[in-house]
Design a protein around this motif. Structure first.
Motif, short mmCIF file in Angstrom:
data_model
loop_
_atom_site.label_atom_id
_atom_site.label_comp_id
_atom_site.label_asym_id
_atom_site.label_seq_id
_atom_site.Cartn_x
_atom_site.Cartn_y
_atom_site.Cartn_z
N UNK A 75 -12.13 9.36 6.23
CA UNK A 75 -12.61 10.84 6.76
C UNK A 75 -14.27 10.88 6.55
N UNK A 76 -14.81 10.84 7.89
CA UNK A 76 -16.24 11.41 8.16
C UNK A 76 -16.48 12.96 8.30
N UNK A 77 -17.10 13.42 7.14
CA UNK A 77 -17.37 14.63 7.06
C UNK A 77 -18.66 15.16 7.49
N UNK A 78 -18.83 15.96 8.70
CA UNK A 78 -20.36 16.27 9.31
C UNK A 78 -20.73 17.61 8.47
N UNK A 79 -22.26 17.71 8.17
CA UNK A 79 -22.83 18.94 7.75
C UNK A 79 -24.10 19.14 8.20
N UNK A 80 -24.36 20.35 8.45
CA UNK A 80 -25.78 20.63 9.25
C UNK A 80 -26.59 21.55 8.20
N UNK A 81 -27.85 20.96 8.34
CA UNK A 81 -28.77 21.45 7.26
C UNK A 81 -29.68 22.65 7.82
N UNK A 82 -30.46 23.45 7.17
CA UNK A 82 -30.83 24.86 7.57
C UNK A 82 -31.78 24.26 8.62
N UNK A 83 -32.53 23.12 8.84
CA UNK A 83 -33.32 22.66 9.67
C UNK A 83 -32.50 22.19 11.05
N UNK A 84 -31.40 22.42 11.12
CA UNK A 84 -30.59 21.95 12.36
C UNK A 84 -30.21 20.41 12.45
N UNK A 85 -30.39 19.61 11.33
CA UNK A 85 -30.31 18.11 11.15
C UNK A 85 -28.68 18.17 10.95
N UNK A 86 -27.74 17.22 11.81
CA UNK A 86 -26.44 17.09 11.31
C UNK A 86 -26.33 15.54 10.86
#
Length: 419
Positions: A75-86
């Motif tokens: 399972x690959x889990x994505x996340x997005x930072x406050x700067x908009x980088x996934x």
């Protein structure tokens, strides 16, 4: 040679069976893993080996052998930072895809907003007790809004709270639960005190008290409300003297007596007085430590005291050996006694030849019941216990009942004497 039409003579594959489709004889369909041949024209009748509409050509095969275990997935889990980088993480310690910046380009800057250019007086006369209106104008020529200002009771703020404090307030300042901050050190007796000055004042206070509360003390701590409060505590005893009248003591408290006070019990030496009550009813109890005597009296209707009444002190009753009959012997002590309430207690265990109705003892005068008293008892009969009863007559005779031949009896009785 003439032609002869034989009709349909070969199987016609029609694929999987479909509801609503019309099939003719020799149409071949697949259904639930098997192959079926239509025996006649048929529609909306599911294939089965009924021999009328359908005939089974090939049945469904058996369960196949289970295949080998496949490669486990991750399972690959994505996340997005406050700067908009996934970016990604995975549960298999595998390389993750490169992070991707998903933010778009900065948009064009908007036009500059309008600012306030003036605040103009547009309504009101400035008269005392009235309200004037002021209008706010913006740089684009439009009006942002209006607000109102109260002119004060005299037109200049007199009678109202002013920021410089030059005019006293005529009403209360309602803070609504908020603090007054920035208060300076007080200079005059009427100035407000800040927290720092208050803490210094508390630290500098020295409280001097009497060694013990004394009636009439001039000490400012003890002679006021603190003295009254302490005098009501159980562990506070106030010393009285020859000038003190016990008739004036009606409130609750404890007092030390020397026997010289006014209206003490006759012959009272030094001791203590306990008072409870109020201005309408009260109770006083005196404990004479010299004569080991107690007195009490009550107070009612503002000025009427009862006479001092001695309180008798209870003493343990003297115990005597019970006079048993000649053929009866004590196994454990057989005793009798009488307390200050004229209650007599008789009991013990005795042995001998004990027959039904036999008198085993006689109580002397002064220890006899007003009427016949009967109580349960336990007898020893042939090495076992048996139930019976013991009776005491007004003449003092103690007799046993319920067993014809016993070798022992255990009994306990209590009653009120005749005189």
């Amino acid at each position: 040679m003439p032609n002869t039409v034989l009709g349909k003579v070969s199987l016609t594959p029609q694929g999987a069976y479909r509801s609503g489709t019309r099939y003719t004889a020799l149409d071949l369909v697949g259904y639930e893993g098997g192959g079926y041949i239509a025996l006649r024209e048929v529609q909306d009748i599911a294939p089965s080996d009924d021999g009328v509409n359908w005939m089974l050509l090939a049945a469904r095969g058996g369960e196949g052998i289970q295949g080998a275990q496949g490669i486990p997935g991750y399972v690959f889990t994505p996340s997005v930072s406050a700067e908009g980088v996934i970016s990604w993480t995975n549960n298999g310690d595998l390389p993750n895809p490169d992070p991707i910046d998903i933010t778009g380009p900065e948009g064009p800057r908007g036009p500059q907003g309008d600012s306030v250019v003036s605040i103009e007086h547009t309504g009101g006369t400035g008269a005392p007790g009235t309200t004037d209106t002021y209008t706010v104008k913006l740089s684009n020529g439009s009006i942002a809004g209006t607000f109102q200002v109260y002119n004060g009771a005299d037109g200049n703020g007199a009678g109202d709270f002013k920021a410089d404090g030059s005019v006293p307030m005529t009403g209360n300042l309602q803070m609504g639960g908020n603090r007054v901050v920035g208060v300076g050190s007080a200079q005059e007796s009427t100035d407000a005190v800040n927290k720092s000055d208050l803490e210094k004042a508390i630290q500098s206070v020295t409280i001097t008290t009497d060694a013990e509360p004394l009636k009439g003390s001039l000490n400012p701590v003890q002679s006021g409300g603190v003295f009254s409060a302490l005098s009501n505590k159980v562990n506070q005893i106030i010393t009285l003297g020859p000038e003190d009248d016990l008739n004036t003591i009606t409130t609750s408290g404890f007092y030390r007596l020397n026997g010289v006070e006014i209206n003490v019990p006759s012959g009272c030496g030094w001791g203590t007085l306990s008072a409870t009550g109020d201005q309408n009813t009260a109770l006083q109890i005196v404990s004479d430590h010299i004569n080991k005597q107690f007195w009490k009296r009550t107070y009612r209707n503002s000025s009427i005291w009862s006479e001092w009444i001695p309180i008798p002190a209870a003493t343990p009753p003297q115990e005597y050996s019970l006079p048993l009959a000649a053929e009866i012997n004590p196994i454990t002590p057989c005793n009798y006694r009488k307390n200050q309430f004229s209650e007599v207690f008789v009991g013990g265990s005795a042995g001998g030849l004990i027959e039904d109705g036999a008198v085993i003892a006689t109580l002397p005068e002064g220890f006899r019941p007003k009427q016949t008293v009967e109580r349960p008892a336990t007898f020893a009969v042939s090495g076992a216990q048996a139930a019976g009863r013991v009776t005491i007559m007004p003449d003092g005779n103690i007799s046993v009942h319920g067993q014809t031949s016993a070798t022992g009896v255990v009994f306990s009785m209590d009653f009120v004497v005749a005189n």
